[in-house]
Design a protein around this motif. Structure first.
Motif, PDB file in Angstrom:
ATOM      1  N   GLY A 201       3.506  -8.751  -7.034  1.00  0.00           N
ATOM      2  CA  GLY A 201       4.152  -8.569  -8.340  1.00  0.00           C
ATOM      3  C   GLY A 201       3.161  -8.621  -9.483  1.00  0.00           C
ATOM      4  N   PHE A 202       2.193  -9.532  -9.405  1.00  0.00           N
ATOM      5  CA  PHE A 202       1.200  -9.656 -10.475  1.00  0.00           C
ATOM      6  C   PHE A 202       0.184  -8.521 -10.422  1.00  0.00           C
ATOM      7  CE2 PHE A 202       3.036 -13.774  -9.957  1.00  0.00           C
ATOM      8  CZ  PHE A 202       3.307 -14.123 -11.265  1.00  0.00           C
ATOM      9  N   PHE A 203      -0.099  -8.053  -9.215  1.00  0.00           N
ATOM     10  CA  PHE A 203      -0.943  -6.872  -9.065  1.00  0.00           C
ATOM     11  C   PHE A 203      -0.286  -5.686  -9.782  1.00  0.00           C
ATOM     12  CE2 PHE A 203      -2.088  -2.940  -6.978  1.00  0.00           C
ATOM     13  CZ  PHE A 203      -3.462  -3.048  -6.802  1.00  0.00           C
ATOM     14  N   LEU A 204       1.009  -5.489  -9.537  1.00  0.00           N
ATOM     15  CA  LEU A 204       1.726  -4.362 -10.132  1.00  0.00           C
ATOM     16  C   LEU A 204       1.879  -4.524 -11.641  1.00  0.00           C
ATOM     17  CD1 LEU A 204       4.517  -3.853  -7.435  1.00  0.00           C
ATOM     18  CD2 LEU A 204       2.416  -2.530  -7.735  1.00  0.00           C
ATOM     19  N   ASP A 205       2.051  -5.765 -12.099  1.00  0.00           N
ATOM     20  CA  ASP A 205       2.174  -6.030 -13.536  1.00  0.00           C
ATOM     21  C   ASP A 205       0.912  -5.581 -14.273  1.00  0.00           C
ATOM     22  OD1 ASP A 205       3.046  -6.985 -15.994  1.00  0.00           O
ATOM     23  OD2 ASP A 205       2.373  -9.019 -15.605  1.00  0.00           O
ATOM     24  N   ALA A 206      -0.251  -6.003 -13.765  1.00  0.00           N
ATOM     25  CA  ALA A 206      -1.512  -5.645 -14.420  1.00  0.00           C
ATOM     26  C   ALA A 206      -1.847  -4.169 -14.223  1.00  0.00           C
ATOM     27  CB  ALA A 206      -2.645  -6.516 -13.873  1.00  0.00           C
ATOM     28  N   TYR A 207      -1.504  -3.633 -13.045  1.00  0.00           N
ATOM     29  CA  TYR A 207      -1.719  -2.196 -12.782  1.00  0.00           C
ATOM     30  C   TYR A 207      -0.985  -1.372 -13.836  1.00  0.00           C
ATOM     31  CZ  TYR A 207      -1.976   2.194 -10.122  1.00  0.00           C
ATOM     32  OH  TYR A 207      -2.220   3.491  -9.716  1.00  0.00           O
ATOM     33  N   ASP A 208       0.275  -1.735 -14.069  1.00  0.00           N
ATOM     34  CA  ASP A 208       1.072  -1.026 -15.072  1.00  0.00           C
ATOM     35  C   ASP A 208       0.505  -1.242 -16.476  1.00  0.00           C
ATOM     36  OD1 ASP A 208       3.719   0.252 -16.030  1.00  0.00           O
ATOM     37  OD2 ASP A 208       3.671  -1.657 -17.092  1.00  0.00           O
TER      38      ASP A 208
ATOM     39  N   GLY B 250      -5.251  -5.897 -10.138  1.00  0.00           N
ATOM     40  CA  GLY B 250      -4.345  -4.810 -10.513  1.00  0.00           C
ATOM     41  C   GLY B 250      -4.937  -3.953 -11.614  1.00  0.00           C
ATOM     42  N   SER B 251      -5.542  -4.614 -12.599  1.00  0.00           N
ATOM     43  CA  SER B 251      -6.180  -3.888 -13.698  1.00  0.00           C
ATOM     44  C   SER B 251      -7.384  -3.098 -13.201  1.00  0.00           C
ATOM     45  CB  SER B 251      -6.606  -4.885 -14.782  1.00  0.00           C
ATOM     46  OG  SER B 251      -7.171  -4.216 -15.875  1.00  0.00           O
ATOM     47  N   PHE B 252      -8.167  -3.712 -12.316  1.00  0.00           N
ATOM     48  CA  PHE B 252      -9.360  -3.049 -11.779  1.00  0.00           C
ATOM     49  C   PHE B 252      -8.975  -1.830 -10.944  1.00  0.00           C
ATOM     50  CE2 PHE B 252     -12.744  -2.490  -8.631  1.00  0.00           C
ATOM     51  CZ  PHE B 252     -13.874  -2.503  -9.437  1.00  0.00           C
ATOM     52  N   VAL B 253      -7.999  -2.000 -10.056  1.00  0.00           N
ATOM     53  CA  VAL B 253      -7.559  -0.879  -9.203  1.00  0.00           C
ATOM     54  C   VAL B 253      -6.909   0.208 -10.050  1.00  0.00           C
ATOM     55  CG1 VAL B 253      -5.972  -0.215  -7.344  1.00  0.00           C
ATOM     56  CG2 VAL B 253      -7.338  -2.298  -7.130  1.00  0.00           C
ATOM     57  N   GLY B 254      -6.191  -0.176 -11.100  1.00  0.00           N
ATOM     58  CA  GLY B 254      -5.578   0.817 -11.979  1.00  0.00           C
ATOM     59  C   GLY B 254      -6.608   1.722 -12.619  1.00  0.00           C
ATOM     60  N   SER B 255      -7.691   1.117 -13.130  1.00  0.00           N
ATOM     61  CA  SER B 255      -8.740   1.922 -13.749  1.00  0.00           C
ATOM     62  C   SER B 255      -9.491   2.746 -12.706  1.00  0.00           C
ATOM     63  CB  SER B 255      -9.719   1.020 -14.515  1.00  0.00           C
ATOM     64  OG  SER B 255     -10.233   0.004 -13.682  1.00  0.00           O
TER      65      SER B 255
ATOM     66  N   ILE C 135      -0.973   8.618 -10.350  1.00  0.00           N
ATOM     67  CA  ILE C 135      -1.444   7.267 -10.717  1.00  0.00           C
ATOM     68  C   ILE C 135      -0.282   6.276 -10.695  1.00  0.00           C
ATOM     69  CG2 ILE C 135      -2.434   5.869 -12.571  1.00  0.00           C
ATOM     70  CD1 ILE C 135      -3.941   8.457 -13.441  1.00  0.00           C
ATOM     71  N   VAL C 136       0.855   6.679 -11.252  1.00  0.00           N
ATOM     72  CA  VAL C 136       2.039   5.804 -11.242  1.00  0.00           C
ATOM     73  C   VAL C 136       2.517   5.579  -9.811  1.00  0.00           C
ATOM     74  CG1 VAL C 136       4.477   5.648 -11.903  1.00  0.00           C
ATOM     75  CG2 VAL C 136       2.779   6.387 -13.581  1.00  0.00           C
ATOM     76  N   GLY C 137       2.519   6.619  -9.001  1.00  0.00           N
ATOM     77  CA  GLY C 137       3.030   6.541  -7.629  1.00  0.00           C
ATOM     78  C   GLY C 137       2.194   5.689  -6.691  1.00  0.00           C
ATOM     79  N   ILE C 138       0.899   5.549  -6.974  1.00  0.00           N
ATOM     80  CA  ILE C 138       0.030   4.732  -6.108  1.00  0.00           C
ATOM     81  C   ILE C 138       0.530   3.296  -6.010  1.00  0.00           C
ATOM     82  CG2 ILE C 138      -2.287   3.676  -6.007  1.00  0.00           C
ATOM     83  CD1 ILE C 138      -3.391   6.376  -6.978  1.00  0.00           C
TER      84      ILE C 138
ATOM     85  N   PRO D 189       1.456  -0.851  -2.247  1.00  0.00           N
ATOM     86  CA  PRO D 189       1.575  -2.293  -2.003  1.00  0.00           C
ATOM     87  C   PRO D 189       3.015  -2.795  -2.106  1.00  0.00           C
ATOM     88  CG  PRO D 189       0.594  -1.896  -4.171  1.00  0.00           C
ATOM     89  CD  PRO D 189       0.648  -0.584  -3.476  1.00  0.00           C
ATOM     90  N   ALA D 190       3.840  -2.126  -2.925  1.00  0.00           N
ATOM     91  CA  ALA D 190       5.236  -2.566  -3.071  1.00  0.00           C
ATOM     92  C   ALA D 190       5.993  -2.404  -1.756  1.00  0.00           C
ATOM     93  CB  ALA D 190       5.918  -1.776  -4.188  1.00  0.00           C
ATOM     94  N   PHE D 191       5.907  -1.233  -1.147  1.00  0.00           N
ATOM     95  CA  PHE D 191       6.571  -1.016   0.143  1.00  0.00           C
ATOM     96  C   PHE D 191       5.946  -1.881   1.239  1.00  0.00           C
ATOM     97  CE2 PHE D 191       8.287   3.130  -1.481  1.00  0.00           C
ATOM     98  CZ  PHE D 191       9.617   2.886  -1.156  1.00  0.00           C
TER      99      PHE D 191
END
Length: 561
Positions: A52-59, A192-197, A227-230, A234-236
């Motif tokens: 959840g925190f990974f996805l929060d920072a990714y977003d 999450g932020s690192f993987v997002g970038s 990018i959004v779909g990636i 981890p969610a699934f």
């Protein structure tokens, strides 16, 4: 009168039981391994709870480049309408406030198992819906509204993860490792932020030929959707584990703490809570099975002191499925926090989180101001070059400050304590905000990067980590998720204020003046930290049970007068 004929005969005396627990606690403190060395079961729990925190920072990261991509797809490279841009960026935080309140209360009322996983299902559904934004058939403004609405739904799921994952982890964690476990989970924000970038850079490189070579700028529509779909991967990957995670022994035991007179004696409840902690330590691999067998009689041979006068009292033989239905009523929550000793803790956690998020999200939701100062704002060049520069600047910021700060917290939280880390984090963040505000236009590019990196470092080796840990550690299990949800929602309210007000204020009073406001927020956060106790090694359930015991004794003394 209750029949005690079926009661297990204790092989060990109470004195021996007490000695066993003392030996166990000593073993937990001095088993030769640092707190940050985890067992396999603990690592597995972190993998489940950290998503959840990974996805929060990714977003949080990708919304900035996605907003820039939508400029090219919807507005021909022009700026997004100011109000709609604020709504788009604040949408997830607005949803988070709703999710944190709702899931926090539901977790205490219905039980963790009944609720956990539902927030991740919401995240998955909302992510898929945002990807379906019909940019080719709706007007540009309508597309942003469509996207913003489903980002609110996404935020509800992300917000619900805050109290859920904090409670799930704190309920199971060994006291010696509790802060480290929570810090590990929260550190997923850095990744999450690192993987997002990184994901943005990789997808842009894949589209370079089309966008740069053939000049097909409209292909950016595919880039942002990928990018959004990636984030769905981890969610699934952890959804099944969340839905099937069993209820913790500590949560089940905490449901027996009642304030009325017919409940079990508080001394027995304290023993029961400690035995529940032993059970969790065995499950999490902190105590070997050989060691646990020595005290198995202690865990099983609990004295029954059940009163037949109280039809609500839960017996030792009650099935867990029935036990978790015992609700933490809203009235009990209000009664508990109507006492100043408890209320001041909630005020402290809420205000510290609010003031932190005003500054933290004010900086990180508007990184374009920082990127402009270091030359990575993408203000010149082709559309592809501009997007690539913004993404590269993002990964520089993340690598310099985010990830190192989180791991400094992980390595030192059980040594320095939460209160010290939070105080120094607020004060040093204020120092670097003061430098940036005072010398905003005169700092060299290198000096600005260094100051900003230190600012991010002390946000994360400081209040950004501990404001998450504190509500999970300072409140008893019975009210933990609700109190954590309220604290987190108050924090997100600060993030919303920043998201909506930063651009407007920057234009009216200038960016340095806004940074001075953030400076004041950090000083205020340090002040409210003084309301909070150090929670290292502190068991709030045992303290809660002791308070109940003292009140019962006082009530009985008054009745005998």
């Amino acid at each position: 009168m209750a029949d005690n004929s079926t009661q297990i005969t204790p092989i060990e005396s109470k004195t021996e039981s007490a000695l066993y627990r003392a030996d166990l606690e000593e073993f937990e403190r001095h088993n030769g391994k640092p707190a940050f060395v985890l067992t396999y079961t603990e690592v597995k729990l972190l993998g489940i709870a950290g998503v959840g925190f990974f996805l929060d920072a990714y977003d949080l990261f990708i919304i900035n480049p996605v907003a820039t991509m939508l400029q090219y797809r919807l507005y021909g490279g022009g700026h997004l309408p100011t109000n709609l841009e604020g709504f788009l960026k604040a949408g997830a935080n607005i949803g988070s406030v709703i999710g944190q309140f709702a899931f926090g209360y539901a977790a205490d009322s219905l039980g963790r198992k009944a609720v956990y996983g539902k927030e991740l299902m919401l995240i998955i559904i909302a992510t898929i819906l945002t990807m379906t934004t019909p940019t080719g058939s709706l007007s540009p403004d309508a597309c942003l509204i469509y996207l913003g609405v489903f980002r609110i739904l996404l935020g509800i799921g992300v917000g619900g993860d805050y109290p859920m994952s904090a409670s799930i982890t704190s309920d199971r964690a060994n006291l010696r490792k509790r802060g480290t476990m929570l810090a590990y989970i929260f550190s997923n924000q850095g990744w999450g932020s690192f993987v997002g970038s990184l994901a943005t850079i990789i997808v842009l490189l894949a589209y370079k030929g089309a966008m740069e070579g053939r000049g097909e700028t409209s292909k950016v529509d595919g880039v942002w959707r990928i990018i959004v779909g990636i984030s769905l991967i981890p969610a699934f990957g952890t959804l099944y584990q969340r839905l099937t995670l069993p209820e913790s022994t500590r949560f089940l035991a905490s449901q027996k703490l009642k304030r009325h007179d017919h409940a079990n004696e508080a001394a027995d409840e304290i023993d029961e809570l400690k035995n529940a902690q032993i059970d969790e330590d065995i499950k999490m691999g902190n105590v070997s099975k050989a060691k646990s067998r020595t005290g198995s009689i202690v865990v099983e041979a609990k004295e029954e002191n059940t009163s037949t006068e109280n039809s609500e009292e839960v017996d030792e033989e009650t099935a867990p499925e029935l036990l978790v239905k015992k609700k933490a009523h809203f009235k009990e929550f209000i009664t508990y926090f109507s006492e100043w000793e408890h209320a001041k803790l909630l005020i402290g956690t809420c205000m510290c989180w609010f003031l932190l998020d005003v500054a933290f999200y004010g900086i990180n939701l508007n990184q374009n101001v920082v990127l402009q100062q270091i030359g990575y704002d993408g203000s010149s060049g082709t559309p592809w070059n501009r997007l690539f520069k913004v993404s590269t600047g993002g990964i520089i910021i993340t690598a310099l400050g985010f990830v190192p700060g989180y791991y400094a917290s992980i390595l030192t939280i059980e040594i320095l304590g939460r209160k010290w880390i939070q105080l120094q984090g607020f004060l040093l963040a204020a120092l670097f905000l003061g430098i940036l505000a005072g010398q905003f236009h005169s700092l060299s590019k290198v000096s600005f990067i260094v100051c900003f990196a230190f600012l991010q470092f002390f946000f994360n080796f400081g209040a950004n980590t501990t404001t998450y840990c504190y509500p999970a550690e300072v409140f008893p299990t019975r009210f933990r998720a609700s109190a954590h949800g309220i604290s987190a929602a108050t924090g997100k309210a600060g993030a919303i204020v920043s998201a909506l007000a930063f651009n407007t204020l920057s234009k009216k009073i200038g960016t340095p003046a806004v940074l001075w406001i953030f400076f004041a927020c950090c000083i205020g956060g340090a002040f409210f930290t003084l309301l909070l106790p150090e929670v290292k090694g502190r068991d709030p359930d045992v303290i809660f049970a002791a308070e109940i015991k003292a009140k019962r004794a006082l009530k009985k003394a008054n009745l005998t007068k």
